[in-house]
Design an enzyme around this catalytic site. Structure first.
Site, PDB file in Angstrom:
ATOM      1  CD  GLU A  64      81.756  15.340  12.929  1.00 28.86           C
ATOM      2  OE1 GLU A  64      80.792  15.518  12.178  1.00 28.86           O
ATOM      3  OE2 GLU A  64      81.691  15.544  14.152  1.00 28.86           O
ATOM      4  CD  GLU A  75      79.774  10.668   1.009  1.00 30.08           C
ATOM      5  OE1 GLU A  75      78.613  11.067   0.879  1.00 30.08           O
ATOM      6  OE2 GLU A  75      80.513  11.046   1.952  1.00 30.08           O
ATOM      7  CB  CYS A 112      79.527  17.317   0.735  1.00 28.72           C
ATOM      8  SG  CYS A 112      81.252  16.772   0.772  1.00 28.72           S
TER       9      CYS A 112
END
Length: 160
Positions: A64, A75, A112
């Protein structure tokens, strides 16, 4: 108008112990990667481990940034590294595990949408499916034989 039904098939295991040995090994690598994630803002740690057809195992975790959209998911961290370091190797299998600090994650956490698209690019490029296992920190594990089960209407180079 015509209705079109799209179906996906997933396999759900009650615990990690039900997985084949090679998937357990890879998931444990994803756990290790998850534990090293840098997620001070979301407190949502994700780890991914990838097995390549040359036997190499690549791991990645979410990274992050205070400029929130600048971070990168586990991923994509792993698959982009695999693509940059082993451009001719095929991705055989991927394992993903996620955990949150505020509550336990006990159900399978899939990639996601951005990660699904990135994985799709590699699956299309290599012309072979990527087996994907995903879970929370414990509990059930879901398996997809191909990214197409997670993103059935793939956007790829054929439309460009």
């Amino acid at each position: 108008m015509k209705e079109v039904k799209i179906e996906s098939t997933l396999y759900v295991f009650e615990t990690i112990e039900e997985l084949p040995n090679e998937a357990v090994f890879l998931m444990r690598k994803a756990f290790d990667a998850r534990d090293r994630a840098y997620a001070p803002y979301s407190n949502f740690n994700v780890g991914a481990a990838i097995l390549l057809d040359n036997g190499e195992i690549i791991t990645g975790n979410n990274q992050e940034n205070a400029s929130y959209p600048s971070g990168l998911c586990a991923e994509r961290t792993a698959i982009y590294y695999a693509g940059s370091q082993y451009p001719n190797a095929k991705v055989v299998r991927m394992a993903i595990s996620a955990t949150g600090k505020s509550k336990p994650m006990l159900s399978p956490i899939p990639p996601c949408g951005a990660c699904r698209q990135a994985i799709a690019e590699y699956e299309v490029k290599q012309k072979s499916p990527i087996e994907i296992y995903f879970m929370g920190e414990a509990g059930k594990v879901a398996k997809s034989k191909s990214l197409v089960n997670l993103l059935p209407l793939v956007f790829d180079k054929s439309v460009l």
